[in-house]
Design a protein around this motif. Structure first.
Motif, PDB file in Angstrom:
ATOM      1  N   LEU A  80     -23.915 -72.078  -9.051  1.00  0.00           N
ATOM      2  CA  LEU A  80     -23.279 -71.274  -8.110  1.00  0.00           C
ATOM      3  C   LEU A  80     -22.068 -70.913  -8.671  1.00  0.00           C
ATOM      4  O   LEU A  80     -21.516 -69.682  -8.558  1.00  0.00           O
ATOM      5  CB  LEU A  80     -23.217 -71.836  -6.524  1.00  0.00           C
ATOM      6  N   ASP A  81     -21.185 -71.667  -9.218  1.00  0.00           N
ATOM      7  CA  ASP A  81     -19.863 -71.362  -9.795  1.00  0.00           C
ATOM      8  C   ASP A  81     -20.109 -70.373 -10.886  1.00  0.00           C
ATOM      9  O   ASP A  81     -19.225 -69.235 -10.798  1.00  0.00           O
ATOM     10  CB  ASP A  81     -19.176 -72.560 -10.560  1.00  0.00           C
ATOM     11  N   GLU A  82     -20.986 -70.422 -11.945  1.00  0.00           N
ATOM     12  CA  GLU A  82     -21.179 -69.264 -12.735  1.00  0.00           C
ATOM     13  C   GLU A  82     -21.558 -68.032 -12.295  1.00  0.00           C
ATOM     14  O   GLU A  82     -21.206 -67.012 -12.489  1.00  0.00           O
ATOM     15  CB  GLU A  82     -22.151 -69.806 -13.895  1.00  0.00           C
ATOM     16  N   THR A  83     -22.575 -68.270 -11.135  1.00  0.00           N
ATOM     17  CA  THR A  83     -23.131 -67.031 -10.595  1.00  0.00           C
ATOM     18  C   THR A  83     -21.885 -66.254  -9.956  1.00  0.00           C
ATOM     19  O   THR A  83     -21.888 -64.994 -10.057  1.00  0.00           O
ATOM     20  CB  THR A  83     -24.334 -67.419  -9.645  1.00  0.00           C
ATOM     21  N   ALA A  84     -21.122 -67.171  -9.158  1.00  0.00           N
ATOM     22  CA  ALA A  84     -20.159 -66.475  -8.431  1.00  0.00           C
ATOM     23  C   ALA A  84     -18.959 -65.720  -9.326  1.00  0.00           C
ATOM     24  O   ALA A  84     -18.789 -64.555  -9.135  1.00  0.00           O
ATOM     25  CB  ALA A  84     -19.533 -67.410  -7.622  1.00  0.00           C
ATOM     26  N   CYS A  85     -18.799 -66.351 -10.382  1.00  0.00           N
ATOM     27  CA  CYS A  85     -17.741 -65.723 -11.419  1.00  0.00           C
ATOM     28  C   CYS A  85     -18.441 -64.369 -12.085  1.00  0.00           C
ATOM     29  O   CYS A  85     -17.745 -63.416 -12.171  1.00  0.00           O
ATOM     30  CB  CYS A  85     -17.461 -66.652 -12.444  1.00  0.00           C
ATOM     31  N   LEU A  86     -19.651 -64.408 -12.340  1.00  0.00           N
ATOM     32  CA  LEU A  86     -20.318 -63.166 -12.848  1.00  0.00           C
ATOM     33  C   LEU A  86     -20.364 -62.260 -11.803  1.00  0.00           C
ATOM     34  O   LEU A  86     -20.037 -60.940 -12.100  1.00  0.00           O
ATOM     35  CB  LEU A  86     -21.791 -63.620 -13.094  1.00  0.00           C
ATOM     36  N   ALA A  87     -20.585 -62.332 -10.813  1.00  0.00           N
ATOM     37  CA  ALA A  87     -21.091 -61.499  -9.547  1.00  0.00           C
ATOM     38  C   ALA A  87     -19.279 -60.825  -9.228  1.00  0.00           C
ATOM     39  O   ALA A  87     -19.339 -59.668  -8.887  1.00  0.00           O
ATOM     40  CB  ALA A  87     -21.396 -62.152  -8.352  1.00  0.00           C
ATOM     41  N   ALA A  88     -18.516 -61.699  -9.342  1.00  0.00           N
ATOM     42  CA  ALA A  88     -17.047 -61.221  -8.850  1.00  0.00           C
ATOM     43  C   ALA A  88     -16.072 -60.650 -10.113  1.00  0.00           C
ATOM     44  O   ALA A  88     -15.174 -60.169  -9.977  1.00  0.00           O
ATOM     45  CB  ALA A  88     -16.234 -62.581  -8.377  1.00  0.00           C
ATOM     46  N   GLY A  89     -16.739 -60.858 -11.372  1.00  0.00           N
ATOM     47  CA  GLY A  89     -16.190 -60.440 -12.595  1.00  0.00           C
ATOM     48  C   GLY A  89     -15.254 -61.283 -12.936  1.00  0.00           C
ATOM     49  O   GLY A  89     -14.252 -60.624 -13.586  1.00  0.00           O
ATOM     50  N   GLY A  90     -15.080 -62.589 -12.455  1.00  0.00           N
ATOM     51  CA  GLY A  90     -14.085 -63.462 -12.999  1.00  0.00           C
ATOM     52  C   GLY A  90     -13.473 -64.131 -11.525  1.00  0.00           C
ATOM     53  O   GLY A  90     -13.599 -63.642 -10.559  1.00  0.00           O
ATOM     54  N   GLY A  91     -12.760 -65.187 -12.379  1.00  0.00           N
ATOM     55  CA  GLY A  91     -11.971 -65.852 -11.055  1.00  0.00           C
ATOM     56  C   GLY A  91     -10.656 -65.000 -10.975  1.00  0.00           C
ATOM     57  O   GLY A  91     -10.174 -64.161 -11.405  1.00  0.00           O
ATOM     58  N   LEU A  92      -9.741 -65.904  -9.957  1.00  0.00           N
ATOM     59  CA  LEU A  92      -8.285 -65.505  -9.812  1.00  0.00           C
ATOM     60  C   LEU A  92      -7.573 -65.751 -10.799  1.00  0.00           C
ATOM     61  O   LEU A  92      -7.465 -66.921 -11.168  1.00  0.00           O
ATOM     62  CB  LEU A  92      -7.831 -66.091  -8.493  1.00  0.00           C
ATOM     63  N   ASP A  93      -6.400 -65.000 -11.180  1.00  0.00           N
ATOM     64  CA  ASP A  93      -5.481 -65.377 -12.152  1.00  0.00           C
ATOM     65  C   ASP A  93      -4.330 -66.035 -11.382  1.00  0.00           C
ATOM     66  O   ASP A  93      -4.636 -66.164 -10.071  1.00  0.00           O
ATOM     67  CB  ASP A  93      -4.985 -64.074 -12.766  1.00  0.00           C
TER      68      ASP A  93
END
Length: 112
Positions: A80-93
């Motif tokens: 889920l973490d990798e999927t969320a990062c791909l869907a969101a275009g990355g995490g928060l800076d």
């Protein structure tokens, strides 16, 4: 409706003839996984999971049966973490983290 034998998934048939997959990981707030599984049946009147939960069969009153391979769903849920990062275009800076999650220590969630 049918429950997967080995996981916390459920499928329901809608009056629109489609099947809907549900995540029951949180029994108080179940959530629909993705859009309807359109199977072009007149009604999704029969639903059953295989014994390992990897395949879903949906059958209509006209006798047609559609088999669904659910292994990709399990793959996504396992990462889920990798999927969320791909869907969101990355995490928060750091700046975004401070703006939205100031009460929490910064975590580099997507390898920025």
């Amino acid at each position: 409706m049918a429950f997967a034998p080995t996981t916390d998934l459920m499928v329901t048939g809608g009056i629109d003839g489609n099947a809907y997959l549900w995540d029951l990981g949180n029994r108080i707030l179940p959530r629909q996984l993705g859009p309807a599984m359109a199977d072009n049946l007149d009604t999704a009147s029969h639903l059953a999971f295989s014994s390992d939960g990897a395949t879903l069969a949906s059958g209509g009153s006209d006798g047609d049966v559609v088999l669904w391979d659910l292994r990709p769903v399990y793959g996504l849920r396992g990462h889920l973490d990798e999927t969320a990062c791909l869907a969101a275009g990355g995490g928060l800076d750091r700046e975004q983290w401070t703006r939205y999650l100031a009460a929490l220590s910064y975590q580099d969630t997507c390898g920025r």
